[in-house]
Write an enzyme that holds these catalytic residues in place. Structure first.
Site, PDB file in Angstrom:
ATOM      1  N   ASN A 158       0.802  -1.239   0.000  1.00 25.28           N
ATOM      2  CA  ASN A 158       0.000   0.000   0.000  1.00 25.28           C
ATOM      3  C   ASN A 158       0.830   1.282   0.000  1.00 25.28           C
ATOM      4  OD1 ASN A 158       0.775  -0.320   2.646  1.00 25.28           O
ATOM      5  ND2 ASN A 158      -1.252   0.008   3.526  1.00 25.28           N
ATOM      6  N   GLU A 253       5.358  -3.577  11.748  1.00 28.00           N
ATOM      7  CA  GLU A 253       4.060  -2.911  11.780  1.00 28.00           C
ATOM      8  C   GLU A 253       3.102  -3.785  11.007  1.00 28.00           C
ATOM      9  OE1 GLU A 253       1.113  -0.262   9.893  1.00 28.00           O
ATOM     10  OE2 GLU A 253       3.092   0.552   9.437  1.00 28.00           O
ATOM     11  N   CYS A 287      -3.350   0.285   7.004  1.00 30.69           N
ATOM     12  CA  CYS A 287      -3.473  -0.374   8.308  1.00 30.69           C
ATOM     13  C   CYS A 287      -4.078   0.580   9.321  1.00 30.69           C
ATOM     14  CB  CYS A 287      -2.150  -0.959   8.777  1.00 30.69           C
ATOM     15  SG  CYS A 287      -0.763   0.032   8.374  1.00 30.69           S
TER      16      CYS A 287
END
Ligand code: G3P
Length: 478
Positions: A158, A253, A287
């Protein structure tokens, strides 16, 4: 072979000896847009070997010179924002304007990192011994920060450029070398970004970018004995990596199920605007996207109506036209989202819009009256679907948020700062935003997740520190 993008190692562009390539499917056309080299394990071994050697002399390169090169790379990256953004549009269907912003934000991140690095790495610490019982003032301890060695950077699809440089720049300023494994979707944008570092004139071997199949080189890279640190952003793979990696610092992450708690006294226009921005930007494929709205029953109807009015205005279509909602990254991702939507339908959620999908393109969907027995209440769709759970009390909202496996960010909308602070304290997430949707940036802010959302803390300063180790020298006086 002009059709297959080469990988970057030893300071130049190479074809893999595998003779194989990996296709990159354009999410909009669902046809092969580009191909990248399928690197072999031997090629990874060579890259690791040269990264190790290059790091030794890079660590001796004056800090100001490292910073100067990073500033140069930042400028070159920004100059080339158009072709890089074009790749992002074609590889990951990022809306055209957002694609340009990603590149510009990345340039800014690199520059800030260079500036921050010269400050925090340019100073050390001196301790004297007589503050600890039983000691005279006969020992001086000098401590400084030294690089870790070879940093393996694995960014997600992303933000293939921004989440790559958020690992590369701190690693380099701190004196490490970099091996980048870009995501397949976004690999060509990442290779273009690496080319900007190449043009800036970094020493050969300091930066490498290997492409290929995760099944072939994924574990091989993350378990490689030459790797001294892994910085990973992505999904569940991160949990598997942290179980398999060696005794090295990890920065992870992973996913999120960011909850948004809306109280009775909230500015509902502000909340609705943030729900739509937070829930639907880049079609929910962040996210930090708002992934569940927890609204107090008494204001739920008003909030849902305000969100729906804004959802109706979202444009849906190709990324080239800068549509708000664009095709999700892969067909399997679209299928997964559809599975969550069907489950919610069967269990009685209220559909505020009709569910509509064409190929990978899914129209924005707000699901009201979602209940905890629905998968969408807990799982992250990574798509343009936003569930609303109506709650009777703030505690019910906090309990829902804290029952999640994830703990990335959360947000609360209220005009009462005291309530907001208490809720922030109670939410088990790495960050709580008051009166705004979750978001990682500005990029120097600390960014971290609790539970399955990750380990370590990012943000420029924290990443630089994480990619160093403390070294001490003790002077013993007679
Ligand atoms: O999904 C990646 C995550 O880091 C989100 O970043 O800037 O969209 O909040 P951002």
């Amino acid at each position: 072979d002009g059709d297959v993008f080469k990988y970057y190692a030893q300071g130049h562009w190479n074809k893999s000896s595998s003779g194989k390539s990996v296709p990159i499917i354009n999410p909009s056309t669902r046809k092969t847009q580009f191909k990248v080299q399928a690197c072999t394990q031997e090629e990874v071994n060579r890259v690791m070997e040269s990264a190790k050697t290059a790091q030794k002399s890079w660590a001796k390169t004056p800090l100001w010179k490292r910073a100067e090169l990073l500033h140069k790379a930042a400028a070159i990256l920004k100059e080339h924002k158009a072709p890089i953004a074009e790749c992002l549009v074609k590889e990951i269907a990022k809306p055209a304007k957002d694609a340009v912003s990603e590149v510009v934000r990345s340039g800014d991140l690199i520059s800030y990192c260079a500036e921050e690095g010269v400050r925090i790495l340019g100073e050390g610490k001196l301790l004297v011994s007589d503050s600890f019982p039983g000691n005279d003032r006969t020992k001086c301890c000098l401590s400084s920060k030294i690089p870790l060695g070879v940093v393996l950077a694995i960014p997600p699809f992303n933000y293939p450029v921004n989440l790559a440089v958020s690992k590369i720049a701190p690693a380099l300023i701190a004196g490490n070398s970099i091996v980048l494994k870009p995501p397949t979707q976004g690999a060509v944008a990442a290779l273009h970004m690496v080319h900007c570092f190449h043009l800036a004139g970094f020493p050969k071997d300091l930066i490498s970018c290997v492409t290929g199949k995760g099944s072939e080189i994924g574990d091989f890279l993350t378990m490689h004995s030459g790797v001294n640190c892994i910085s990973f952003t992505g999904g569940d793979t991160g949990i598997a990596i942290s179980k398999k990696a060696g005794m090295i610092p990890l920065q992870m992450e992973l996913g999120g199920k960011d909850a948004c708690i809306v109280l009775e006294d909230a500015d509902l226009d502000l909340a609705a605007a943030n729900m739509v921005k937070g829930g639907f930007s880049y079609s929910g494929q962040r996210c930090t996207a708002v992934k569940v709205v927890l609204v107090i029953e008494s204001v739920a109807n008003t909030l849902v109506k305000k969100i729906n009015d804004k959802v109706a205005k979202l444009t849906v279509g190709p990324p080239e036209k800068d549509s708000d909602i664009t095709p999700v990254v892969t067909e399997s991702s679209a299928n997964f989202i559809e599975g969550l939507v069907k489950d919610a339908k069967e269990k009685g959620a209220t559909f505020c819009q009709e569910y509509k999908r064409e190929g990978n393109l899914i129209w924005p969907l707000l699901l009201d009256n979602v209940r905890p027995d629905m998968r969408i209440a807990w799982e992250e769709p990574f798509g343009p679907v936003l569930p609303v759970i109506r709650i009777k009390s703030v505690d019910e909202g906090i309990n829902h948020c804290n029952a999640s496996n994830f703990g990335l960010q959360g947000c609360v909308f209220t005009r009462d700062i005291n309530k907001a602070m208490l809720i922030s304290d109670a939410m088990e997430t790495g960050t709580v935003q008051i009166n705004s949707a979750p978001s990682r940036g500005p990029d120097h802010f600390p960014f971290q997740g609790l539970k399955d959302s990750g380990i370590g803390s990012q943000g420029i300063t924290n990443s630089i520190n994480m990619m160093t180790k403390i070294k001490t020298t003790v002077i013993n006086l007679p």
